[in-house]
Design a protein around this motif. Structure first.
Motif, mmCIF file in Angstrom:
data_model
loop_
_atom_site.group_PDB
_atom_site.id
_atom_site.type_symbol
_atom_site.label_atom_id
_atom_site.label_comp_id
_atom_site.label_asym_id
_atom_site.label_seq_id
_atom_site.Cartn_x
_atom_site.Cartn_y
_atom_site.Cartn_z
ATOM 1 N N LEU A 170 0.822 -1.186 0.000
ATOM 2 C CA LEU A 170 0.000 0.000 0.000
ATOM 3 C C LEU A 170 0.869 1.253 0.000
ATOM 4 O O LEU A 170 0.557 2.210 -0.702
ATOM 5 N N LEU A 171 1.948 1.217 0.750
ATOM 6 C CA LEU A 171 2.850 2.372 0.777
ATOM 7 C C LEU A 171 3.395 2.680 -0.614
ATOM 8 O O LEU A 171 3.384 3.821 -1.056
ATOM 9 N N ALA A 172 3.865 1.661 -1.300
ATOM 10 C CA ALA A 172 4.430 1.853 -2.636
ATOM 11 C C ALA A 172 3.333 2.184 -3.648
ATOM 12 O O ALA A 172 3.518 3.026 -4.522
ATOM 13 N N ALA A 173 2.198 1.547 -3.520
ATOM 14 C CA ALA A 173 1.107 1.753 -4.477
ATOM 15 C C ALA A 173 0.537 3.166 -4.405
ATOM 16 O O ALA A 173 0.113 3.713 -5.419
ATOM 17 N N ALA A 174 0.537 3.755 -3.221
ATOM 18 C CA ALA A 174 -0.050 5.087 -3.050
ATOM 19 C C ALA A 174 0.669 6.140 -3.886
ATOM 20 O O ALA A 174 0.062 7.102 -4.331
ATOM 21 N N GLY A 175 1.940 5.924 -4.135
ATOM 22 C CA GLY A 175 2.709 6.892 -4.911
ATOM 23 C C GLY A 175 2.915 6.510 -6.362
ATOM 24 O O GLY A 175 3.649 7.179 -7.080
ATOM 25 N N GLU A 176 2.282 5.454 -6.807
ATOM 26 C CA GLU A 176 2.499 4.944 -8.162
ATOM 27 C C GLU A 176 1.164 4.814 -8.884
ATOM 28 O O GLU A 176 0.381 3.908 -8.604
ATOM 29 N N LYS A 177 0.884 5.704 -9.782
ATOM 30 C CA LYS A 177 -0.410 5.720 -10.484
ATOM 31 C C LYS A 177 -0.637 4.489 -11.366
ATOM 32 O O LYS A 177 -1.763 4.165 -11.689
ATOM 33 N N ARG A 178 0.437 3.803 -11.760
ATOM 34 C CA ARG A 178 0.275 2.609 -12.605
ATOM 35 C C ARG A 178 -0.279 1.428 -11.815
ATOM 36 O O ARG A 178 -0.778 0.481 -12.418
ATOM 37 N N VAL A 179 -0.196 1.458 -10.502
ATOM 38 C CA VAL A 179 -0.738 0.375 -9.682
ATOM 39 C C VAL A 179 -2.246 0.571 -9.575
ATOM 40 O O VAL A 179 -2.718 1.556 -9.035
ATOM 41 N N ARG A 180 -2.985 -0.400 -10.098
ATOM 42 C CA ARG A 180 -4.436 -0.265 -10.154
ATOM 43 C C ARG A 180 -5.156 -0.965 -9.016
ATOM 44 O O ARG A 180 -6.343 -0.710 -8.784
ATOM 45 N N ALA A 181 -4.448 -1.870 -8.308
ATOM 46 C CA ALA A 181 -5.105 -2.604 -7.226
ATOM 47 C C ALA A 181 -4.068 -3.181 -6.280
ATOM 48 O O ALA A 181 -2.947 -3.473 -6.683
ATOM 49 N N VAL A 182 -4.472 -3.337 -5.026
ATOM 50 C CA VAL A 182 -3.649 -4.000 -4.024
ATOM 51 C C VAL A 182 -4.532 -4.921 -3.188
ATOM 52 O O VAL A 182 -5.742 -4.705 -3.078
ATOM 53 N N ALA A 183 -3.905 -5.920 -2.618
ATOM 54 C CA ALA A 183 -4.579 -6.822 -1.683
ATOM 55 C C ALA A 183 -3.791 -6.812 -0.377
ATOM 56 O O ALA A 183 -2.559 -6.890 -0.396
ATOM 57 N N GLY A 211 -6.570 3.387 -6.466
ATOM 58 C CA GLY A 211 -6.928 2.126 -7.104
ATOM 59 C C GLY A 211 -7.857 1.286 -6.245
ATOM 60 O O GLY A 211 -8.322 1.707 -5.184
ATOM 61 N N ALA A 212 -8.105 0.081 -6.703
ATOM 62 C CA ALA A 212 -8.985 -0.851 -6.007
ATOM 63 C C ALA A 212 -8.236 -1.528 -4.853
ATOM 64 O O ALA A 212 -7.052 -1.843 -4.963
ATOM 65 N N LEU A 213 -8.945 -1.748 -3.772
ATOM 66 C CA LEU A 213 -8.352 -2.302 -2.551
ATOM 67 C C LEU A 213 -9.152 -3.514 -2.095
ATOM 68 O O LEU A 213 -10.373 -3.430 -1.933
ATOM 69 N N PHE A 214 -8.468 -4.632 -1.921
ATOM 70 C CA PHE A 214 -9.068 -5.823 -1.319
ATOM 71 C C PHE A 214 -8.343 -6.021 0.001
ATOM 72 O O PHE A 214 -7.123 -6.175 0.019
ATOM 73 N N ALA A 215 -9.066 -5.984 1.100
ATOM 74 C CA ALA A 215 -8.444 -6.146 2.414
ATOM 75 C C ALA A 215 -9.230 -7.169 3.216
ATOM 76 O O ALA A 215 -10.462 -7.138 3.247
ATOM 77 N N VAL A 216 -8.512 -8.058 3.862
ATOM 78 C CA VAL A 216 -9.156 -9.106 4.651
ATOM 79 C C VAL A 216 -8.394 -9.302 5.959
ATOM 80 O O VAL A 216 -7.171 -9.209 6.001
ATOM 81 N N ALA A 217 -9.144 -9.534 7.009
ATOM 82 C CA ALA A 217 -8.584 -9.850 8.326
ATOM 83 C C ALA A 217 -9.556 -10.803 9.011
ATOM 84 O O ALA A 217 -10.659 -11.039 8.516
ATOM 85 N N SER A 218 -9.148 -11.338 10.147
ATOM 86 C CA SER A 218 -10.046 -12.226 10.884
ATOM 87 C C SER A 218 -10.163 -11.782 12.332
ATOM 88 O O SER A 218 -9.216 -11.245 12.915
ATOM 89 N N GLU A 219 -11.324 -12.018 12.884
ATOM 90 C CA GLU A 219 -11.584 -11.650 14.274
ATOM 91 C C GLU A 219 -10.711 -12.449 15.242
ATOM 92 O O GLU A 219 -10.427 -11.972 16.337
ATOM 93 N N ASP A 220 -10.285 -13.647 14.839
ATOM 94 C CA ASP A 220 -9.443 -14.444 15.735
ATOM 95 C C ASP A 220 -7.945 -14.251 15.477
ATOM 96 O O ASP A 220 -7.117 -15.026 15.950
ATOM 97 N N ASP A 221 -7.588 -13.198 14.773
ATOM 98 C CA ASP A 221 -6.182 -12.886 14.500
ATOM 99 C C ASP A 221 -5.455 -12.664 15.832
ATOM 100 O O ASP A 221 -5.899 -11.867 16.649
ATOM 101 N N PRO A 222 -4.341 -13.366 16.059
ATOM 102 C CA PRO A 222 -3.604 -13.153 17.307
ATOM 103 C C PRO A 222 -2.996 -11.752 17.405
ATOM 104 O O PRO A 222 -2.685 -11.287 18.493
ATOM 105 N N VAL A 223 -2.837 -11.086 16.278
ATOM 106 C CA VAL A 223 -2.402 -9.692 16.273
ATOM 107 C C VAL A 223 -3.685 -8.870 16.353
ATOM 108 O O VAL A 223 -4.338 -8.611 15.342
ATOM 109 N N THR A 224 -4.040 -8.479 17.545
ATOM 110 C CA THR A 224 -5.367 -7.896 17.779
ATOM 111 C C THR A 224 -5.589 -6.576 17.055
ATOM 112 O O THR A 224 -6.722 -6.148 16.897
ATOM 113 N N SER A 225 -4.533 -5.940 16.571
ATOM 114 C CA SER A 225 -4.714 -4.673 15.851
ATOM 115 C C SER A 225 -5.139 -4.871 14.396
ATOM 116 O O SER A 225 -5.517 -3.911 13.729
ATOM 117 N N SER A 226 -5.093 -6.089 13.883
ATOM 118 C CA SER A 226 -5.400 -6.310 12.460
ATOM 119 C C SER A 226 -6.845 -6.012 12.079
ATOM 120 O O SER A 226 -7.072 -5.256 11.131
#
Length: 102
Positions: free
Chosen positions: A1-14, A36-51
């Motif tokens: 996401l960091l790299a994609a935000a500054g690059e207009k050729r990137v049309r999507a990230v996951a 661009g388009a963004l696909f983001a997924v996380a789970s409620e049982d993620d041990p990293v509670t900030s996800s």
């Protein structure tokens, strides 16, 4: 996401289990800039509670097309792909659609 935000050729990230702040690296500012388009997924049982809250915050900051999923189970990162057999294909289809959009 960091790299994609500054690059207009990137049309999507996951993003898998993305937090809003990763060891001091802010993900919200690039989410605001990325058009661009963004696909983001996380789970409620993620041990990293900030996800899950981080994924929600990124979705709120992002103004472009997106698909956001907070799953009840699945763990962290690539573990989501093992737990949800169709997820990798769904991500690939999302990225392919975004890549060929006008």
């Amino acid at each position: 996401l960091l790299a994609a935000a500054g690059e207009k050729r990137v049309r999507a990230v996951a993003l898998l289990s993305q937090g809003a702040d990763y060891f001091g690296v802010d993900a919200l500012a690039p989410a605001r800039r990325f058009q661009g388009a963004l696909f983001a997924v996380a789970s409620e049982d993620d041990p990293v509670t900030s996800s899950p809250p981080g994924t929600r915050a990124i979705a709120e900051a992002h103004e472009g097309p997106e698909e956001i999923r907070i799953l009840p189970k699945g763990g962290h990162g690539v573990s989501l792909l093992a737990t949800h057999a169709k997820l990798a294909g769904e991500i690939a289809a999302f990225l392919a659609t975004a890549a060929t959009a006008p």
